[in-house]
Write an enzyme that holds these catalytic residues in place. Sequence first.
Site, mmCIF file in Angstrom:
data_model
loop_
_atom_site.group_PDB
_atom_site.id
_atom_site.type_symbol
_atom_site.label_atom_id
_atom_site.label_comp_id
_atom_site.label_asym_id
_atom_site.label_seq_id
_atom_site.Cartn_x
_atom_site.Cartn_y
_atom_site.Cartn_z
ATOM 1 N N LYS A 13 0.835 -1.207 0.000
ATOM 2 C CA LYS A 13 0.000 0.000 0.000
ATOM 3 C C LYS A 13 0.873 1.261 0.000
ATOM 4 C CE LYS A 13 -2.056 -1.271 3.893
ATOM 5 N NZ LYS A 13 -1.499 -2.599 4.217
ATOM 6 N N ARG A 89 -9.082 0.435 9.428
ATOM 7 C CA ARG A 89 -8.669 -0.947 9.672
ATOM 8 C C ARG A 89 -9.742 -1.722 10.430
ATOM 9 N NH1 ARG A 89 -2.672 -0.042 9.286
ATOM 10 N NH2 ARG A 89 -1.819 -2.086 8.932
ATOM 11 N N ARG A 128 11.808 -5.976 4.203
ATOM 12 C CA ARG A 128 11.579 -4.520 4.124
ATOM 13 C C ARG A 128 12.594 -3.762 4.972
ATOM 14 N NH1 ARG A 128 5.727 -2.106 5.057
ATOM 15 N NH2 ARG A 128 5.820 -3.052 7.118
ATOM 16 N N ARG A 161 11.952 -2.354 10.668
ATOM 17 C CA ARG A 161 10.919 -2.028 11.646
ATOM 18 C C ARG A 161 10.828 -3.119 12.705
ATOM 19 N NH1 ARG A 161 5.520 -0.416 8.426
ATOM 20 N NH2 ARG A 161 4.642 -1.699 10.073
ATOM 21 N N ARG A 172 -0.108 -9.421 13.292
ATOM 22 C CA ARG A 172 -0.697 -8.410 12.406
ATOM 23 C C ARG A 172 -1.623 -9.056 11.382
ATOM 24 N NH1 ARG A 172 4.778 -6.062 10.690
ATOM 25 N NH2 ARG A 172 3.687 -4.859 9.103
HETATM 26 P P1 ADP Z 1 1.426 -2.537 7.849
HETATM 27 O O1 ADP Z 1 2.742 -2.739 7.204
HETATM 28 O O2 ADP Z 1 1.055 -3.626 8.809
HETATM 29 O O3 ADP Z 1 0.310 -2.168 6.898
HETATM 30 P P2 ADP Z 1 1.388 0.090 9.175
HETATM 31 O O4 ADP Z 1 2.674 0.795 9.100
HETATM 32 O O5 ADP Z 1 0.251 0.595 8.356
HETATM 33 O O6 ADP Z 1 1.711 -1.412 8.885
HETATM 34 O O7 ADP Z 1 0.877 0.015 10.702
HETATM 35 C C1 ADP Z 1 1.718 -0.411 11.741
HETATM 36 C C2 ADP Z 1 0.947 -0.552 13.043
HETATM 37 O O8 ADP Z 1 0.327 0.704 13.394
HETATM 38 C C3 ADP Z 1 -0.222 -1.537 13.035
HETATM 39 O O9 ADP Z 1 0.228 -2.863 13.269
HETATM 40 C C4 ADP Z 1 -1.061 -0.990 14.198
HETATM 41 O O10 ADP Z 1 -0.513 -1.307 15.449
HETATM 42 C C5 ADP Z 1 -0.954 0.496 14.027
HETATM 43 N N1 ADP Z 1 -2.011 1.042 13.153
HETATM 44 C C6 ADP Z 1 -1.838 1.545 11.906
HETATM 45 N N2 ADP Z 1 -3.026 1.935 11.382
HETATM 46 C C7 ADP Z 1 -3.978 1.674 12.316
HETATM 47 C C8 ADP Z 1 -5.404 1.825 12.368
HETATM 48 N N3 ADP Z 1 -6.099 2.336 11.353
HETATM 49 N N4 ADP Z 1 -6.049 1.421 13.490
HETATM 50 C C9 ADP Z 1 -5.376 0.920 14.521
HETATM 51 N N5 ADP Z 1 -4.039 0.738 14.543
HETATM 52 C C10 ADP Z 1 -3.335 1.098 13.456
#
Ligand code: ADP
Length: 222
Positions: A13, A89, A128, A161, A172
Amino acid sequence: MKIILLGPPGAGKGTLANAMKEKYRLTHIAMGDILREEMKSGSPLGKEVKSFVESGGLVPDHIVTKIVENKVTRGNLAQQGFLLDGFPRTGTQAKDLDAILAKSGQAIDHAVYLEASLPVIIQRLTGRRVCRACGALYHLTNMPPKKSGVCDSCGGELYQRADDNEETIKTRMDVYLKNTVSIVDFYRSQGKLQKLNADSGLAELMKQFAKILDGHSKSNTN
Ligand code: ADP
């Protein structure tokens, strides 16, 4: 244009949004990046969300929804358009987003769902690397930097990360699978859901995504 990018962690994404935002003049709002910035700065908000992010669980809905509301309303983005990545989410977040936009008579145009298979996701997430200074994304084999461990664009240090390890990736994925059906159903019932095959490389994905964005502009000028 107001676009939501849906899909599992590692579907690409953020990579897709970064590759497309300039051409289509869309602001990229990446919830994960915003949360990590807050954590890095040591702000009260950063401290509040740290344990959720590091464990791979979800930050409570009211916190992330407030962040999005501030971004969208303060930056006047509801009018100008955005690519929202990592939000919503949960079903609640999806409904709240509609309510936020409705206040200014706006609505989401497309919810683009990037479908990716588990082996691809794991390979992408474990390889990554992210620039500590500018946030640029790399991958050890799919998108390596010119010089190992160093960002091509700003010379910053690349790091892995903390939540990109196999155990947290599993959490996740579980969280993602538990919540995704309600979100997908929500946008499908509004006729806004578009699915793309994200197992393919970035160039192919960009082509598919451009068709959606170009189709949108055409239907709006005719
Ligand atoms: P990914 O690579 O899993 O898509 P992100 O960088 O988007 O990771 O998100 C990392 C973390 O941030 C998630 O695992 C969660 O803990 C938190 N997070 C991100 N977006 C949301 C959301 N919309 N609602 C709740 N927690 C979120």
